[in-house]
Write a protein that holds these residues in place. Structure first.
Motif, PDB file in Angstrom:
ATOM      1  N   ARG A  49       0.784  -1.171  -0.037  1.00 53.41           N
ATOM      2  CA  ARG A  49      -0.184   0.043  -0.087  1.00 53.41           C
ATOM      3  C   ARG A  49       0.792   1.314  -0.099  1.00 53.41           C
ATOM      4  NH1 ARG A  49      -4.040  -2.852   3.206  1.00 53.41           N
ATOM      5  NH2 ARG A  49      -2.637  -2.484   5.056  1.00 53.41           N
ATOM      6  N   GLN A  50       2.098   1.194   0.898  1.00 52.32           N
ATOM      7  CA  GLN A  50       2.884   2.469   0.887  1.00 52.32           C
ATOM      8  C   GLN A  50       3.429   2.473  -0.470  1.00 52.32           C
ATOM      9  OE1 GLN A  50       5.400   2.516   4.096  1.00 52.32           O
ATOM     10  NE2 GLN A  50       6.696   4.210   3.523  1.00 52.32           N
ATOM     11  N   GLY A  92       0.974   4.050  -2.964  1.00 49.26           N
ATOM     12  CA  GLY A  92       0.689   5.410  -2.901  1.00 49.26           C
ATOM     13  C   GLY A  92       2.110   6.351  -3.096  1.00 49.26           C
ATOM     14  N   TYR A  93       3.394   5.650  -2.816  1.00 50.32           N
ATOM     15  CA  TYR A  93       4.339   6.376  -3.191  1.00 50.32           C
ATOM     16  C   TYR A  93       4.570   6.755  -4.828  1.00 50.32           C
ATOM     17  CZ  TYR A  93       9.501   7.766  -3.139  1.00 50.32           C
ATOM     18  OH  TYR A  93      10.661   8.281  -3.323  1.00 50.32           O
ATOM     19  N   ILE A 149       2.014   7.057  -6.917  1.00 46.88           N
ATOM     20  CA  ILE A 149       0.913   7.928  -7.134  1.00 46.88           C
ATOM     21  C   ILE A 149       1.707   9.431  -7.067  1.00 46.88           C
ATOM     22  CG2 ILE A 149      -1.195   9.067  -6.478  1.00 46.88           C
ATOM     23  CD1 ILE A 149      -2.225   6.322  -6.240  1.00 46.88           C
ATOM     24  N   ASP A 150       2.392   9.382  -5.864  1.00 41.43           N
ATOM     25  CA  ASP A 150       3.047  10.864  -5.371  1.00 41.43           C
ATOM     26  C   ASP A 150       3.872  11.223  -6.500  1.00 41.43           C
ATOM     27  OD1 ASP A 150       1.268  11.139  -3.203  1.00 41.43           O
ATOM     28  OD2 ASP A 150       3.047  10.305  -1.823  1.00 41.43           O
ATOM     29  N   ASP A 209      -4.982   3.533  -7.489  1.00 40.59           N
ATOM     30  CA  ASP A 209      -5.756   3.730  -6.319  1.00 40.59           C
ATOM     31  C   ASP A 209      -6.645   2.594  -5.937  1.00 40.59           C
ATOM     32  OD1 ASP A 209      -6.843   5.769  -4.431  1.00 40.59           O
ATOM     33  OD2 ASP A 209      -8.614   5.590  -5.623  1.00 40.59           O
ATOM     34  N   ILE A 263      -4.785  -0.209  -4.375  1.00 37.27           N
ATOM     35  CA  ILE A 263      -4.673   0.075  -3.045  1.00 37.27           C
ATOM     36  C   ILE A 263      -6.098  -0.097  -2.188  1.00 37.27           C
ATOM     37  CG2 ILE A 263      -4.555   2.147  -1.364  1.00 37.27           C
ATOM     38  CD1 ILE A 263      -2.551   3.567  -3.455  1.00 37.27           C
TER      39      ILE A 263
END
Length: 293
Positions: free
Chosen positions: A196-197, A200-201, A203-204, A287, A290
């Protein structure tokens, strides 16, 4: 030494120096073996210099080659300036502390990555290295490198994370286009929390203006890169360096520079982008992955 040369990374100076030395040799009609014999060098020394593989280039070596090739004063001055940079400044990955964990092929690639203008990569199994978060990096190394002690693990993680600085370097950040297989989103690495982390990374990182990320969905079926991962590096026009192809397998890695080979992979990458989801849809897919975790 010019101001531009003073601010250039040593890796770029080595590559430009090697390219110019090869150009001078070919234009002067000399064969590498004959030059090596004349200077009482090994033939491999000429090859290493022309490929920019030596961390430090001796000024006397450049002067000797310029004399053999009949280089004019301006060219000699420029090439000697490149050599001085390699003697007076060191790239971060040349630090002795990283020597135990960076194999020569990776060291060469990091140098090329650090000087490239654009990087196009396709990854079917892992998140591309420039988009990996620290826990994900650690989990990969734990799974793929047996018997790694904690100190070497920390060094490898530092190497991977430091490489990402090319995406935020001042004035000319690396332009990254990454295409990944949907399997990259679905494969748990280090457990659900780490995955998950990592997603998300991604996406950033994809929100950086110089990063483009696309996902090839399973429903796309067969595509031009079914044989595995590859990376294409392209350099500034004024660097005088041709694009190159980097490929990595379990026990080896290599660089290919032949024009027709690099062009073939460029075409494959263009086709991959065409069958992949758009950047916006790709972020939606990430997303969704996730949420499903």
């Amino acid at each position: 030494m010019t101001a531009d040369m003073e601010s250039a990374p040593p890796a770029l100076c080595r590559l430009q120096l090697g390219t110019e030395l090869r150009r001078l040799r070919l234009e002067s009609g000399h064969k590498a073996g004959a030059v090596a014999k004349r200077l009482l060098w090994s033939p491999s020394k000429i090859t290493r210099l022309e490929k920019g593989e030596n961390a430090i280039v001796e000024l006397t070596d450049v002067m000797a080659l310029c004399a053999v090739y009949g280089a004019d004063a301006e060219t000699r001055s420029t090439l000697e300036g490149y050599a001085v940079v390699t003697k007076t400044r060191r790239d971060w990955w040349q630090s002795p502390k990283f020597r135990p964990v960076i194999r020569p092929s990776l060291k060469a690639f990091i140098g090329q990555e650090a000087t490239a203008e654009r990087l196009h990569t396709y990854q079917p199994e892992f998140v591309p290295g420039l988009l990996q978060c620290e826990p994900y990096v650690r989990a990969i190394h734990q799974a793929t490198i047996m018997g790694l002690d904690e100190d070497d693990m920390d060094l490898l993680v530092t190497v991977r994370m430091t490489r990402q600085e090319v995406l935020r370097r001042p004035n000319s950040p690396l332009k990254l286009t990454a295409v990944v297989n949907e399997a990259v989103l679905r494969r748990e690495v280090g457990g659900a929390d780490v995955t998950r982390q990592q997603l998300g990374y991604m996406i950033d990182m994809a929100r950086l203006p110089n990063v483009r990320l696309q996902v090839v969905p399973f429903k796309a079926g067969l595509h031009p890169a079914m044989n595995g991962q590859f990376t294409i590096l392209t350099f500034r026009n004024d660097a005088g360096l041709k694009p190159l192809l980097y490929m990595e397998k379990l026990a080896d890695a290599w660089v290919l520079r032949e024009d027709h080979t690099v062009a073939r992979y460029h075409d494959a990458f263009d086709e991959l982008q065409a069958v992949a989801a758009s950047p916006r849809e790709s972020l939606r897919m990430i997303d969704q992955a996730i949420k499903e975790l």
